[in-house]
Design an enzyme around this catalytic site. Structure first.
Site, mmCIF file in Angstrom:
data_model
loop_
_atom_site.group_PDB
_atom_site.id
_atom_site.type_symbol
_atom_site.label_atom_id
_atom_site.label_comp_id
_atom_site.label_asym_id
_atom_site.label_seq_id
_atom_site.Cartn_x
_atom_site.Cartn_y
_atom_site.Cartn_z
ATOM 1 N N TYR A 158 0.842 -1.202 0.000
ATOM 2 C CA TYR A 158 0.000 0.000 0.000
ATOM 3 C C TYR A 158 0.882 1.259 0.000
ATOM 4 O O TYR A 158 0.488 2.307 -0.505
ATOM 5 C CB TYR A 158 -0.964 -0.029 1.191
ATOM 6 C CG TYR A 158 -2.227 0.767 0.969
ATOM 7 C CD1 TYR A 158 -3.051 0.525 -0.117
ATOM 8 C CD2 TYR A 158 -2.597 1.784 1.851
ATOM 9 C CE1 TYR A 158 -4.210 1.245 -0.327
ATOM 10 C CE2 TYR A 158 -3.762 2.518 1.659
ATOM 11 C CZ TYR A 158 -4.561 2.245 0.564
ATOM 12 O OH TYR A 158 -5.709 2.978 0.369
ATOM 13 N N LYS A 165 -3.445 8.174 3.096
ATOM 14 C CA LYS A 165 -4.650 7.913 3.894
ATOM 15 C C LYS A 165 -4.474 8.411 5.330
ATOM 16 O O LYS A 165 -5.442 8.860 5.958
ATOM 17 C CB LYS A 165 -5.004 6.425 3.884
ATOM 18 C CG LYS A 165 -5.462 5.899 2.529
ATOM 19 C CD LYS A 165 -6.662 6.656 1.968
ATOM 20 C CE LYS A 165 -7.285 5.970 0.761
ATOM 21 N NZ LYS A 165 -8.239 6.822 0.046
HETATM 22 O O1 0WD Z 1 -10.526 -1.795 -1.807
HETATM 23 C C1 0WD Z 1 -10.890 -0.692 -2.203
HETATM 24 N N1 0WD Z 1 -11.320 -0.530 -3.432
HETATM 25 C C2 0WD Z 1 -10.865 0.463 -1.254
HETATM 26 C C3 0WD Z 1 -10.931 1.745 -1.725
HETATM 27 C C4 0WD Z 1 -10.751 0.171 0.190
HETATM 28 C C5 0WD Z 1 -10.762 1.345 1.021
HETATM 29 C C6 0WD Z 1 -10.801 2.605 0.500
HETATM 30 N N2 0WD Z 1 -10.881 2.794 -0.861
HETATM 31 C C7 0WD Z 1 -10.935 4.159 -1.352
HETATM 32 C C8 0WD Z 1 -9.914 4.537 -2.401
HETATM 33 O O2 0WD Z 1 -8.643 4.756 -1.835
HETATM 34 C C9 0WD Z 1 -10.544 5.818 -2.922
HETATM 35 O O3 0WD Z 1 -10.287 6.876 -2.020
HETATM 36 O O4 0WD Z 1 -12.158 4.411 -1.974
HETATM 37 C C10 0WD Z 1 -12.027 5.488 -2.889
HETATM 38 C C11 0WD Z 1 -12.638 5.079 -4.211
HETATM 39 O O5 0WD Z 1 -11.850 4.062 -4.796
HETATM 40 P P1 0WD Z 1 -12.408 2.845 -5.664
HETATM 41 O O6 0WD Z 1 -13.872 2.916 -5.775
HETATM 42 O O7 0WD Z 1 -11.757 1.624 -5.131
HETATM 43 O O8 0WD Z 1 -11.710 3.072 -7.064
HETATM 44 P P2 0WD Z 1 -12.158 3.599 -8.525
HETATM 45 O O9 0WD Z 1 -13.430 2.988 -8.964
HETATM 46 O O10 0WD Z 1 -10.963 3.385 -9.405
HETATM 47 O O11 0WD Z 1 -12.395 5.132 -8.276
HETATM 48 C C12 0WD Z 1 -11.381 6.008 -7.912
HETATM 49 C C13 0WD Z 1 -11.446 7.168 -8.849
HETATM 50 C C14 0WD Z 1 -10.633 7.171 -10.119
HETATM 51 O O12 0WD Z 1 -10.659 6.154 -10.844
HETATM 52 P P3 0WD Z 1 -9.334 5.759 -11.726
HETATM 53 O O13 0WD Z 1 -9.248 4.313 -11.435
HETATM 54 O O14 0WD Z 1 -9.731 6.154 -13.089
HETATM 55 O O15 0WD Z 1 -8.112 6.492 -11.220
HETATM 56 O O16 0WD Z 1 -10.852 8.312 -8.355
HETATM 57 C C15 0WD Z 1 -10.921 9.252 -9.417
HETATM 58 C C16 0WD Z 1 -11.100 8.492 -10.693
HETATM 59 O O17 0WD Z 1 -12.397 8.574 -11.156
HETATM 60 N N3 0WD Z 1 -9.719 10.051 -9.550
HETATM 61 C C17 0WD Z 1 -9.792 11.383 -9.631
HETATM 62 N N4 0WD Z 1 -10.847 12.211 -9.568
HETATM 63 C C18 0WD Z 1 -10.591 13.518 -9.713
HETATM 64 N N5 0WD Z 1 -9.355 14.002 -9.910
HETATM 65 C C19 0WD Z 1 -8.468 11.806 -9.838
HETATM 66 C C20 0WD Z 1 -8.271 13.197 -9.992
HETATM 67 N N6 0WD Z 1 -7.066 13.735 -10.203
HETATM 68 N N7 0WD Z 1 -7.655 10.727 -9.875
HETATM 69 C C21 0WD Z 1 -8.429 9.659 -9.692
#
Ligand code: 0WD
Length: 257
Positions: A158, A165
Site C-alpha cells: 500500500y 490515507k
Molecule cells: O478496496 C478498495 N477498493 C478500497 C478503496 C478500500 C478502502 C478505501 N478505498 C478508497 C480509495 O482509496 C478511494 O479513495 O475508496 C475510494 C474510491 O476508490 P475505488 O472505488 O476503489 O476506485 P475507482 O473505482 O478506481 O475510483 C477512484 C477514482 C478514479 O478512478 P481511476 O481508477 O480512473 O483512477 O478516483 C478518481 C477516478 O475517477 N480520480 C480522480 N478524480 C478527480 N481528480 C483523480 C483526480 N485527479 N484521480 C483519480
C-alpha cells in the site's frame, strides 16, 4: 427513518460500475437525495460518456468534470452548484491516486513526484473540496471521505497510499473541528478491500481479499452497497451527533490481531 429528500449531494469518484462511489450514489438516490456527479475528464471524453450512461438512471441534476488537480475545474464546479442548487448538503469524496510503480516493492523507492502526486490527489483534494463547499453549506452538512486501514497500519504494497490515507484521516479531524460550529460534520469510512479499478493497482490485492475472507469476523469482504449504506447513514440526520470519526465498514477485519 433514513430520509435524504430535499438534500443536494455531490458525489465524486465514479469511474465505472465497480466504483465505491457508484454504490454510494445509488444509496443516496434511493434515500431521495438530489445528485450532482463529477467525472475525471480524459482527452478523448471516454470516461465522460461511460460515467454519464451509468448514472443516467439516477437523474443527476448536475454532471460536470472535476480533476482535483485542476483548480479551474473545481471553481467552475462550485460556481455551478451555487447557481443551480443555491446550497450543498452532502459532499462525497471518493477518490485517490498513486502510480502503479508506487504500489508495490520498497516504499523507500517512492519518488518525490510520486509522493507529492499521491498526497495531492488523495489527501489535499478533501481539504480543497471542503473549503469550496463550506460557504455553500448554509444549512449545515455532511462531508464523507473514503479511507483504508493501510493509513493506520502497514499493509504490504500500500506504500505511499498509506501515507496519503493517514493524512486524509487527519484532514477529517481538522476539518471536523473547523466546520462543526457551522453544523457541518466530517467523517471517513474505512472500507475493507473491494475489487475496483483503483484497488487493482495495489500489488497483491487478491491475496488481501482472501486474507479478509479467512480472518474477518464476517468471513467475507464488504460490497459497494454496504459502504453506500454507511455513507447514507453518515449523510443523514440519523448520524447528527457523529463527526470527526472513521467508521470501519470492513466485515470487522480491523479488530482481529
Ligand atoms: O478496496 C478498495 N477498493 C478500497 C478503496 C478500500 C478502502 C478505501 N478505498 C478508497 C480509495 O482509496 C478511494 O479513495 O475508496 C475510494 C474510491 O476508490 P475505488 O472505488 O476503489 O476506485 P475507482 O473505482 O478506481 O475510483 C477512484 C477514482 C478514479 O478512478 P481511476 O481508477 O480512473 O483512477 O478516483 C478518481 C477516478 O475517477 N480520480 C480522480 N478524480 C478527480 N481528480 C483523480 C483526480 N485527479 N484521480 C483519480
Amino acid at each position: 427513518m433514513l430520509n435524504l429528500n430535499g438534500k443536494n449531494a455531490l458525489v465524486t469518484g465514479i469511474a465505472n460500475n465497480r466504483s465505491i462511489a457508484w454504490g454510494i450514489a445509488q444509496q443516496l438516490h434511493q434515500a431521495g437525495a438530489n445528485l450532482g456527479i463529477t467525472y475525471l475528464p480524459d482527452e478523448k471524453g471516454r470516461f465522460e460518456k461511460k460515467v454519464q450512461e451509468l448514472v443516467e438512471p439516477l437523474n443527476p441534476s448536475l454532471f460536470l468534470p472535476c480533476d482535483v488537480q485542476n483548480d479551474t475545474q473545481i471553481e467552475e464546479l462550485f460556481t455551478a452548484i451555487r447557481d443551480q442548487w443555491g446550497r450543498i448538503d452532502i459532499l462525497i469524496h471518493c477518490l485517490a491516486f498513486a502510480g502503479k510503480e508506487e504500489l508495490s516493492g520498497d516504499f523507500s523507492n517512492v519518488s518525490r513526484a510520486g509522493f507529492t502526486r499521491a498526497l495531492d490527489i488523495s489527501a489535499y483534494s478533501l481539504v480543497q473540496l471542503s473549503g469550496a463547499a463550506k460557504p455553500l453549506m448554509t444549512q449545515g452538512g455532511s462531508i464523507i471521505t473514503l479511507t483504508y486501514l493501510g493509513g493506520v497500519r502497514v499493509i504490504p504494497n500500500y506504500n505511499v497510499m498509506g501515507i496519503a490515507k493517514a493524512a486524509l484521516e487527519m484532514n477529517v479531524r481538522y476539518l471536523a473541528a473547523e466546520l462543526g460550529p457551522l453544523g457541518v460534520r466530517v467523517n471517513g469510512i474505512s472500507a475493507g478491500p473491494i475489487r475496483t479499478l483503483a484497488s487493482s493497482a495495489v500489488g497483491g490485492i487478491l491475496d488481501m481479499i482472501h486474507h479478509v475472507e479467512e480472518i474477518a469476523p464476517l468471513k467475507r469482504t464488504v460490497t459497494q452497497t454496504e459502504v453506500g449504506n454507511a455513507a447514507a447513514f453518515l449523510s443523514s440526520d440519523l448520524s447528527s451527533g457523529i463527526t470527526g470519526q472513521i467508521l470501519y465498514v470492513d466485515s470487522g477485519y480491523c479488530i482481529m490481531g
